[in-house]
Design an enzyme around this catalytic site. Structure first.
Site, short mmCIF file in Angstrom:
data_model
loop_
_atom_site.label_atom_id
_atom_site.label_comp_id
_atom_site.label_asym_id
_atom_site.label_seq_id
_atom_site.Cartn_x
_atom_site.Cartn_y
_atom_site.Cartn_z
N GLY A 47 0.84 -1.20 0.00
CA GLY A 47 0.00 0.00 0.00
C GLY A 47 0.87 1.24 0.00
O GLY A 47 2.05 1.19 0.32
N GLN A 52 2.56 9.82 2.02
CA GLN A 52 3.88 9.20 1.90
C GLN A 52 4.65 9.69 0.67
O GLN A 52 5.86 9.51 0.59
CB GLN A 52 3.75 7.68 1.82
CG GLN A 52 3.33 7.04 3.12
CD GLN A 52 3.25 5.54 2.96
OE1 GLN A 52 2.25 5.01 2.51
NE2 GLN A 52 4.34 4.86 3.32
N CYS A 100 6.73 -0.59 6.63
CA CYS A 100 6.20 0.62 6.00
C CYS A 100 7.27 1.18 5.06
O CYS A 100 8.45 1.23 5.43
CB CYS A 100 5.84 1.65 7.08
SG CYS A 100 5.15 3.18 6.44
N LEU A 101 6.83 1.62 3.89
CA LEU A 101 7.77 2.21 2.94
C LEU A 101 8.41 3.48 3.48
O LEU A 101 9.49 3.86 3.04
CB LEU A 101 7.07 2.48 1.61
CG LEU A 101 6.55 1.24 0.88
CD1 LEU A 101 5.76 1.65 -0.36
CD2 LEU A 101 7.67 0.28 0.54
N HIS A 142 -3.73 0.31 8.13
CA HIS A 142 -2.39 0.89 8.07
C HIS A 142 -2.39 2.13 7.17
O HIS A 142 -1.88 3.19 7.56
CB HIS A 142 -1.39 -0.16 7.56
CG HIS A 142 -0.01 0.35 7.41
ND1 HIS A 142 0.99 0.03 8.29
CD2 HIS A 142 0.57 1.16 6.48
CE1 HIS A 142 2.12 0.62 7.91
NE2 HIS A 142 1.89 1.31 6.80
N GLU A 143 -2.94 2.00 5.96
CA GLU A 143 -2.93 3.12 5.01
C GLU A 143 -3.84 4.25 5.49
O GLU A 143 -3.49 5.43 5.35
CB GLU A 143 -3.32 2.66 3.61
CG GLU A 143 -2.37 1.64 2.99
CD GLU A 143 -0.90 2.04 3.02
OE1 GLU A 143 -0.60 3.26 2.91
OE2 GLU A 143 -0.05 1.16 3.14
N HIS A 146 -2.14 6.55 7.84
CA HIS A 146 -1.30 7.57 7.19
C HIS A 146 -2.10 8.83 6.89
O HIS A 146 -1.58 9.94 6.99
CB HIS A 146 -0.70 7.04 5.89
CG HIS A 146 0.52 6.20 6.06
ND1 HIS A 146 1.68 6.69 6.62
CD2 HIS A 146 0.75 4.91 5.75
CE1 HIS A 146 2.58 5.72 6.64
NE2 HIS A 146 2.04 4.62 6.12
#
Length: 170
Positions: A47, A52, A100-101, A142-143, A146
């Protein structure tokens, strides 16, 4: 399409509440979505949220790969969710191993709701809604975090399983 630079933990854009998207079909939103999908694929992420990639907007892209679900029919091709609403269904929780990215190289066990209801708009401005469990529920939560300025370390309750991927996998 272009690969976008991913903001890393510490960047202020990751700690602010993102703004609603007023026109999902606007050319700049469509371009952002295309670039986010390409960036997510290139980074091999499950994701990617707009904050991000330095865009404080309520958009995320995600997919559910076959290797993350018990039943291959539960896998999902890449999707877009604009202005999402994520609501827990019931009180059951699950522990999710998350990375996480924006926090490369680290993972942790994070408690998440086992089942959620989601709604929002897809890339065409059409309503997308449903219920999700397992990894699908995990990635949605999770997304969505953000979009609310929350990174997964803020959800950790047991720091014994927070560390570098190589160390945890030993």
């Amino acid at each position: 399409m272009a690969l976008l630079k991913i903001a890393r933990m510490g960047n202020p854009v990751l700690h602010q509440v993102a703004q609603a998207v007023s026109d999902p079909k606007a050319p700049e939103i469509q371009s952002l979505i295309a670039d986010m999908l390409e960036t997510m694929a290139d980074a091999r992420g499950a994701g990617l949220a707009a904050p991000q990639v330095h865009q404080p907007l309520r958009i995320f892209v995600y997919h559910v790969p076959t290797n993350r679900v018990a039943n291959p029919e539960e896998a999902l091709l890449p999707r877009v969710l604009i202005n999402p609403e994520i609501t827990p269904v019931g009180d059951e929780m699950m522990i999710c191993s998350e990375g996480c990215l924006s926090i490369p190289g680290l993972r942790a066990d994070v408690p998440r709701h086992a089942k959620v209801r989601y709604s929002g708009l897809d890339e065409n401005g059409e309503v997308l809604e449903g219920e999700a469990t397992g990894f699908h529920a995990n990635v949605l939560q999770h997304e969505n975090d953000h979009l609310n300025g929350i990174l997964y370390p803020q959800r950790i309750t047991d720091f014994a399983r927070f560390g570098y991927v190589e160390e945890i996998l030993r």
